[in-house]
Write a protein that holds these residues in place. Structure first.
Motif, short mmCIF file in Angstrom:
data_model
loop_
_atom_site.label_atom_id
_atom_site.label_comp_id
_atom_site.label_asym_id
_atom_site.label_seq_id
_atom_site.Cartn_x
_atom_site.Cartn_y
_atom_site.Cartn_z
N LEU A 13 17.71 98.67 98.63
CA LEU A 13 18.60 98.51 97.48
C LEU A 13 17.94 97.63 96.41
CD1 LEU A 13 21.35 98.84 96.08
CD2 LEU A 13 22.08 96.78 97.31
N LYS A 14 17.36 96.51 96.80
CA LYS A 14 16.74 95.60 95.83
C LYS A 14 15.53 96.27 95.16
CE LYS A 14 18.21 91.82 95.15
NZ LYS A 14 19.10 91.56 94.00
N THR A 15 14.77 97.05 95.92
CA THR A 15 13.64 97.77 95.33
C THR A 15 14.13 98.79 94.31
OG1 THR A 15 12.37 97.49 97.36
CG2 THR A 15 11.63 99.21 95.86
N SER A 16 15.19 99.48 94.66
CA SER A 16 15.76 100.47 93.75
C SER A 16 16.27 99.80 92.48
CB SER A 16 16.90 101.21 94.45
OG SER A 16 17.55 102.08 93.57
N CYS A 17 16.93 98.69 92.62
CA CYS A 17 17.45 97.95 91.45
C CYS A 17 16.30 97.44 90.58
CB CYS A 17 18.32 96.79 91.90
SG CYS A 17 19.90 97.29 92.60
N ALA A 18 15.25 96.95 91.19
CA ALA A 18 14.10 96.43 90.44
C ALA A 18 13.42 97.56 89.66
CB ALA A 18 13.11 95.76 91.37
N THR A 19 13.30 98.72 90.28
CA THR A 19 12.69 99.87 89.61
C THR A 19 13.54 100.31 88.43
OG1 THR A 19 11.73 100.60 91.69
CG2 THR A 19 11.88 102.23 89.94
N LYS A 20 14.85 100.36 88.63
CA LYS A 20 15.76 100.77 87.56
C LYS A 20 15.70 99.76 86.41
CE LYS A 20 20.56 102.01 86.65
NZ LYS A 20 21.90 102.13 87.21
N ALA A 21 15.70 98.48 86.73
CA ALA A 21 15.66 97.45 85.70
C ALA A 21 14.37 97.53 84.90
CB ALA A 21 15.81 96.06 86.33
N ALA A 22 13.25 97.74 85.58
CA ALA A 22 11.96 97.84 84.89
C ALA A 22 11.94 99.06 83.97
CB ALA A 22 10.83 97.93 85.91
N THR A 23 12.58 100.14 84.40
CA THR A 23 12.63 101.35 83.59
C THR A 23 13.51 101.16 82.36
OG1 THR A 23 12.35 102.68 85.59
CG2 THR A 23 13.19 103.80 83.66
N LEU A 24 14.60 100.44 82.52
CA LEU A 24 15.53 100.23 81.41
C LEU A 24 15.06 99.15 80.44
CD1 LEU A 24 18.95 100.34 83.29
CD2 LEU A 24 17.99 102.10 81.81
N LEU A 25 14.25 98.25 80.91
CA LEU A 25 13.86 97.10 80.10
C LEU A 25 12.99 97.50 78.91
CD1 LEU A 25 14.10 94.07 79.87
CD2 LEU A 25 12.07 93.86 81.30
N GLU A 26 12.09 98.43 79.12
CA GLU A 26 11.16 98.80 78.04
C GLU A 26 11.87 99.38 76.82
OE1 GLU A 26 7.24 101.52 77.44
OE2 GLU A 26 7.58 100.59 79.38
N PRO A 27 12.80 100.35 76.97
CA PRO A 27 13.43 100.90 75.76
C PRO A 27 14.55 100.03 75.18
CG PRO A 27 14.20 102.10 77.68
CD PRO A 27 13.14 101.14 78.15
N ALA A 28 14.95 98.99 75.92
CA ALA A 28 16.05 98.14 75.44
C ALA A 28 15.61 97.36 74.21
CB ALA A 28 16.50 97.19 76.54
#
Length: 40
Positions: A13-28
């Motif tokens: 779960l934490k790995t999945s959340c970290a991947t999602k956060a990294a993906t969302l951070l760039e276009p934010a």
């Protein structure tokens, strides 16, 4: 054995959340949104 599975589920779960956060951070663009994403 049960505890090992719980740890594995937590790490997955934490790995999945970290991947999602990294993906969302760039276009934010919004600084507040970036801060929220980086918090977790």
């Amino acid at each position: 054995m049960h505890e090992i599975l719980e740890i594995h589920e937590l790490l997955t779960l934490k790995t999945s959340c970290a991947t999602k956060a990294a993906t969302l951070l760039e276009p934010a663009k919004d600084d507040k949104l970036k801060a929220l994403i980086e918090e977790d």
